[in-house]
Each structure stands twice: as C-alpha cells, then as structure tokens.
Design a protein around this motif. Structure first.
Motif, PDB file in Angstrom:
ATOM      1  N   THR A  60      13.676  11.773  63.939  1.00  0.00           N
ATOM      2  CA  THR A  60      14.794  12.705  63.753  1.00  0.00           C
ATOM      3  C   THR A  60      14.331  14.145  63.947  1.00  0.00           C
ATOM      4  O   THR A  60      15.067  14.969  64.492  1.00  0.00           O
ATOM      5  CB  THR A  60      15.425  12.551  62.353  1.00  0.00           C
ATOM      6  N   SER A  61      13.109  14.447  63.525  1.00  0.00           N
ATOM      7  CA  SER A  61      12.589  15.805  63.706  1.00  0.00           C
ATOM      8  C   SER A  61      12.356  16.097  65.184  1.00  0.00           C
ATOM      9  O   SER A  61      12.693  17.184  65.683  1.00  0.00           O
ATOM     10  CB  SER A  61      11.279  15.978  62.926  1.00  0.00           C
ATOM     11  N   ILE A  62      11.771  15.141  65.898  1.00  0.00           N
ATOM     12  CA  ILE A  62      11.546  15.319  67.332  1.00  0.00           C
ATOM     13  C   ILE A  62      12.879  15.461  68.063  1.00  0.00           C
ATOM     14  O   ILE A  62      13.044  16.314  68.933  1.00  0.00           O
ATOM     15  CB  ILE A  62      10.737  14.141  67.905  1.00  0.00           C
ATOM     16  N   SER A  63      13.850  14.633  67.686  1.00  0.00           N
ATOM     17  CA  SER A  63      15.164  14.684  68.322  1.00  0.00           C
ATOM     18  C   SER A  63      15.859  16.009  68.024  1.00  0.00           C
ATOM     19  O   SER A  63      16.480  16.614  68.909  1.00  0.00           O
ATOM     20  CB  SER A  63      16.049  13.531  67.835  1.00  0.00           C
ATOM     21  N   SER A  64      15.759  16.474  66.767  1.00  0.00           N
ATOM     22  CA  SER A  64      16.408  17.727  66.388  1.00  0.00           C
ATOM     23  C   SER A  64      15.872  18.897  67.196  1.00  0.00           C
ATOM     24  O   SER A  64      16.625  19.775  67.641  1.00  0.00           O
ATOM     25  CB  SER A  64      16.202  17.996  64.896  1.00  0.00           C
ATOM     26  N   ALA A  65      14.555  18.932  67.397  1.00  0.00           N
ATOM     27  CA  ALA A  65      13.936  20.057  68.098  1.00  0.00           C
ATOM     28  C   ALA A  65      14.042  19.929  69.615  1.00  0.00           C
ATOM     29  O   ALA A  65      14.505  20.844  70.301  1.00  0.00           O
ATOM     30  CB  ALA A  65      12.473  20.182  67.680  1.00  0.00           C
ATOM     31  N   LEU A  66      13.623  18.766  70.145  1.00  0.00           N
ATOM     32  CA  LEU A  66      13.516  18.624  71.587  1.00  0.00           C
ATOM     33  C   LEU A  66      14.842  18.290  72.268  1.00  0.00           C
ATOM     34  O   LEU A  66      15.120  18.783  73.366  1.00  0.00           O
ATOM     35  CB  LEU A  66      12.484  17.541  71.938  1.00  0.00           C
ATOM     36  N   LEU A  67      15.669  17.467  71.630  1.00  0.00           N
ATOM     37  CA  LEU A  67      16.921  17.039  72.264  1.00  0.00           C
ATOM     38  C   LEU A  67      18.091  17.942  71.896  1.00  0.00           C
ATOM     39  O   LEU A  67      18.937  18.250  72.742  1.00  0.00           O
ATOM     40  CB  LEU A  67      17.236  15.589  71.881  1.00  0.00           C
ATOM     41  N   LEU A  68      18.146  18.368  70.623  1.00  0.00           N
ATOM     42  CA  LEU A  68      19.249  19.229  70.186  1.00  0.00           C
ATOM     43  C   LEU A  68      18.890  20.705  70.192  1.00  0.00           C
ATOM     44  O   LEU A  68      19.763  21.552  70.048  1.00  0.00           O
ATOM     45  CB  LEU A  68      19.695  18.826  68.772  1.00  0.00           C
ATOM     46  N   ASP A  69      17.591  21.006  70.335  1.00  0.00           N
ATOM     47  CA  ASP A  69      17.099  22.390  70.312  1.00  0.00           C
ATOM     48  C   ASP A  69      17.502  23.092  69.017  1.00  0.00           C
ATOM     49  O   ASP A  69      17.938  24.248  69.019  1.00  0.00           O
ATOM     50  CB  ASP A  69      17.631  23.172  71.519  1.00  0.00           C
ATOM     51  N   LYS A  70      17.341  22.369  67.895  1.00  0.00           N
ATOM     52  CA  LYS A  70      17.667  22.922  66.587  1.00  0.00           C
ATOM     53  C   LYS A  70      16.477  22.715  65.646  1.00  0.00           C
ATOM     54  O   LYS A  70      16.456  21.796  64.832  1.00  0.00           O
ATOM     55  CB  LYS A  70      18.923  22.267  66.009  1.00  0.00           C
ATOM     56  N   PRO A  71      15.449  23.574  65.764  1.00  0.00           N
ATOM     57  CA  PRO A  71      14.272  23.443  64.907  1.00  0.00           C
ATOM     58  C   PRO A  71      14.590  23.590  63.425  1.00  0.00           C
ATOM     59  O   PRO A  71      13.905  23.020  62.575  1.00  0.00           O
ATOM     60  CB  PRO A  71      13.346  24.564  65.396  1.00  0.00           C
ATOM     61  N   GLY A  72      15.642  24.356  63.107  1.00  0.00           N
ATOM     62  CA  GLY A  72      16.030  24.525  61.708  1.00  0.00           C
ATOM     63  C   GLY A  72      16.459  23.216  61.078  1.00  0.00           C
ATOM     64  O   GLY A  72      16.236  22.974  59.882  1.00  0.00           O
ATOM     65  N   LEU A  73      17.066  22.348  61.885  1.00  0.00           N
ATOM     66  CA  LEU A  73      17.474  21.031  61.391  1.00  0.00           C
ATOM     67  C   LEU A  73      16.243  20.188  61.071  1.00  0.00           C
ATOM     68  O   LEU A  73      16.223  19.445  60.086  1.00  0.00           O
ATOM     69  CB  LEU A  73      18.350  20.333  62.435  1.00  0.00           C
ATOM     70  N   ALA A  74      15.218  20.301  61.902  1.00  0.00           N
ATOM     71  CA  ALA A  74      13.969  19.581  61.657  1.00  0.00           C
ATOM     72  C   ALA A  74      13.286  20.090  60.397  1.00  0.00           C
ATOM     73  O   ALA A  74      12.774  19.308  59.588  1.00  0.00           O
ATOM     74  CB  ALA A  74      13.035  19.718  62.862  1.00  0.00           C
ATOM     75  N   MET A  75      13.284  21.418  60.208  1.00  0.00           N
ATOM     76  CA  MET A  75      12.682  21.995  59.009  1.00  0.00           C
ATOM     77  C   MET A  75      13.405  21.528  57.756  1.00  0.00           C
ATOM     78  O   MET A  75      12.784  21.133  56.759  1.00  0.00           O
ATOM     79  CB  MET A  75      12.730  23.522  59.092  1.00  0.00           C
ATOM     80  N   GLY A  76      14.738  21.557  57.793  1.00  0.00           N
ATOM     81  CA  GLY A  76      15.513  21.094  56.646  1.00  0.00           C
ATOM     82  C   GLY A  76      15.285  19.626  56.370  1.00  0.00           C
ATOM     83  O   GLY A  76      15.232  19.193  55.208  1.00  0.00           O
ATOM     84  N   ASN A  77      15.142  18.839  57.435  1.00  0.00           N
ATOM     85  CA  ASN A  77      14.886  17.406  57.298  1.00  0.00           C
ATOM     86  C   ASN A  77      13.579  17.141  56.562  1.00  0.00           C
ATOM     87  O   ASN A  77      13.536  16.388  55.589  1.00  0.00           O
ATOM     88  CB  ASN A  77      14.860  16.765  58.686  1.00  0.00           C
TER      89      ASN A  77
END
Length: 320
Positions: A60-77
């Motif tokens: 989910t972190s890889i997908s949030s950053a690389l696919l959705l371009d939302k690093p903040g979502l990965a950080m929150g996760n």
C-alpha cells in the motif's frame, strides 16, 4: 463510471475482511515453519511473522507513492499502522494480565523497540530539516532507518530457540508449507493494492487529509492482520511471538518507508505537509517508550499504566 460512496465503503470492508482471512492463514503457515525448524520464537515473531502481516503496509505504501503519487498517504499509513499496532498490544495485555506478567519477555524485543524509537527520532530530525539530506538521491533518513532495521534483525537472530522437537503432528512438509505461504502472500499483495485505491477514493470523497486517511483507513486496515494473529497468539500463550510480531511489524514498517523512498527516485517520501502526520509522529514517539517499559518491566502496575498511556496517545491523535 461513477460509483457511489456506499459501494466503495462496502468494497473496502470486503477487501479488509479478505485481507484478514488471508493474513491469518499465512500466520498458520509461519507457525508450522516455526514447529518444523529450530528458529527462536522471537525471530519467528519479529522477522518472519511480522514480514507476512506487514505485506499490506509494504504494497500500500509503494502504491500510494509510486502509483498515486501521494507520499503523504504512505506516511500516514506507516505511522498510523505503528501506533495502532501498539494499541493492539495495549488492549490484549490487560486482558491476559495474570499470565502475561509471569512470562520472561525476550530481551531482543526491548532492543528492537529501542531501535524503533530511534527511527522516530530520525523522522523528527528530518521534519526539522536537520536530517533532511540526500545521498545519491536517497534520503539520509532512509539510510538511518535501514541500518537500524538491520541492527534489530541481528538482535532477534541471536535469540535461542526454546522449541522442543516432537510436538509437530502436521503431515505437511516444509516445501508444502512454503508453497501455500507463497500463494497466500500473492493474495495479500493483490488485496493490498486494491485497498490503496479504495482508500484514495474515500479520502477524496470525504475531503480527508492524506495523513488522516492513511492512519484511519489504510493504517487500521493494514494492521488487521497483526490484530488477528496477536489475538490467536495471546490465547495460545505465545506472548513472545505475539510481541515480536507487533514490534517487528513496527520496525519493518519503517524499513518500508526507506525502501519506498529509494523506489520514489528522489521525489521525497517524507511528506509532513498534513498536520495529522505530524501528530502521528509526535504521539508515536510517546507511545513507543511506553512499550519499552511494558516489555522491560512486565509487572501488573507497569503493564496497566503503559497500556492506558498508549491507548490515550491514539485517542489524543484522533481528537487533536
């Protein structure tokens, strides 16, 4: 095609449920490997089981950053998952207080918890700009995280096994168990990617910040495997494996941040633009030393006080 929010939430709950079932199955196969090998319970829980139950956070972190371009979502996760993992332990320990206080907690769990706390410090330094430096497009914070994770693995690998041969009655061979584990892991990966997109849809619909959405929808959903496996292990009295699973997942989650930062090719995974992300960092840094006290001095008064403190940290995050 527009899909109603009700359908999205229903799909989210369905995927989360399937994720728990598959992760629970994976835990069974890891437990079989425990019985069929001479690895210690601390290593099984802190490395093998935590890696399995943390697969959702990884993808989910890889997908949030690389696919959705939302690093903040990965950080929150990641930060949300870690805080929720400690809450899981804080709920279970008081429920099994009498037997929990009679167990000798492996010293390696304390060390892994200490390394996890140091990672919180590294993230705090990154936020203040002190450690916001790059080396060949890789954040120095990521280097620190990976080094501390390796140190934690080394501590766990030095624990001696307490398992005695002769108790394993399962007819499956090690190869058969591994094959089933791989099949289940593929399912976990697929569902993890699905839940990332569903979380993004929910966050967009309700206008939630990435930190809050990551902590609540991604953080909790991806921590459900830890919850399910910890409940089973506590009921079995395997407290060392359960604790190893919790704190091992926490430090593994941080390693995921470092790994994702490398894949993100210098764009910067450490996004503190959402105030909720900063709150998660703050309360997580308070809850982790409470975990250290719980595992170092597992007396009734200490366990109750630290459990209340960790739960209070999570509730404060939700309120602030």
């Amino acid at each position: 095609m527009n899909v109603s929010i009700g359908v999205i939430i229903a799909l989210y709950l369905l995927v989360a449920t399937c994720l728990v079932l598959l992760s629970d199955k994976a835990s069974v196969y890891v437990d079989l490997l425990d019985k069929k090998t001479t690895l210690s319970g601390a290593f099984i829980g802190g490395v093998m089981l935590s890696a399995v139950t943390s697969l959702p956070e990884l993808f989910t972190s890889i997908s949030s950053a690389l696919l959705l371009d939302k690093p903040g979502l990965a950080m929150g996760n990641i930060l949300g998952s870690n805080l929720f993992n400690l809450v899981i332990l804080s709920i279970l320990v008081p429920l099994f207080l009498t037997t929990f206080t009679k167990v000798n907690i492996a010293k390696s769990h304390f060390m892994v918890g200490l390394f996890t706390w140091l990672i919180f410090g590294a993230l705090a330094l990154n936020y203040t700009g002190i450690l916001d430096l790059s080396l060949a497009s890789i954040s120095l914070t990521s280097v620190v995280i990976i080094v501390l994770y390796v140190c934690g693995i080394r501590c766990l690998s030095q624990e001696e096994s307490s398992f005695e041969d002769g108790d394993d009655q399962n007819p499956l061979t090690v190869q058969q168990v591994l094959l089933r584990f791989v099949v289940v892991a593929v399912g976990i990966v697929t569902l993890s990617i699905c839940i990332t997109y569903l979380t993004d849809d929910i966050a967009t619909t309700f206008n939630l910040g990435n930190g809050l959405a990551g902590a609540l929808f991604l953080g909790i959903a991806t921590s459900l495997p830890e919850l399910a496996s910890s409940i089973v292990l506590f009921r079995m009295g395997n407290y060392n494996i359960a604790i190893g699973n919790i704190i091992g997942s926490c430090i593994f989650n941080f390693m995921i941040l470092g790994f994702t930062d490398v894949l993100y090719l210098g764009h910067g995974i450490y996004d503190f633009s959402d105030p909720k992300t900063i709150n998660l960092l703050f309360f997580g840094a308070i809850a982790t030393p409470l975990f250290l006290l719980m595992t170092r001095y597992n007396k009734k008064s200490v366990c109750i006080a630290t459990s209340v403190g960790i739960i209070a940290c999570y509730l404060a995050f939700l309120v602030v």
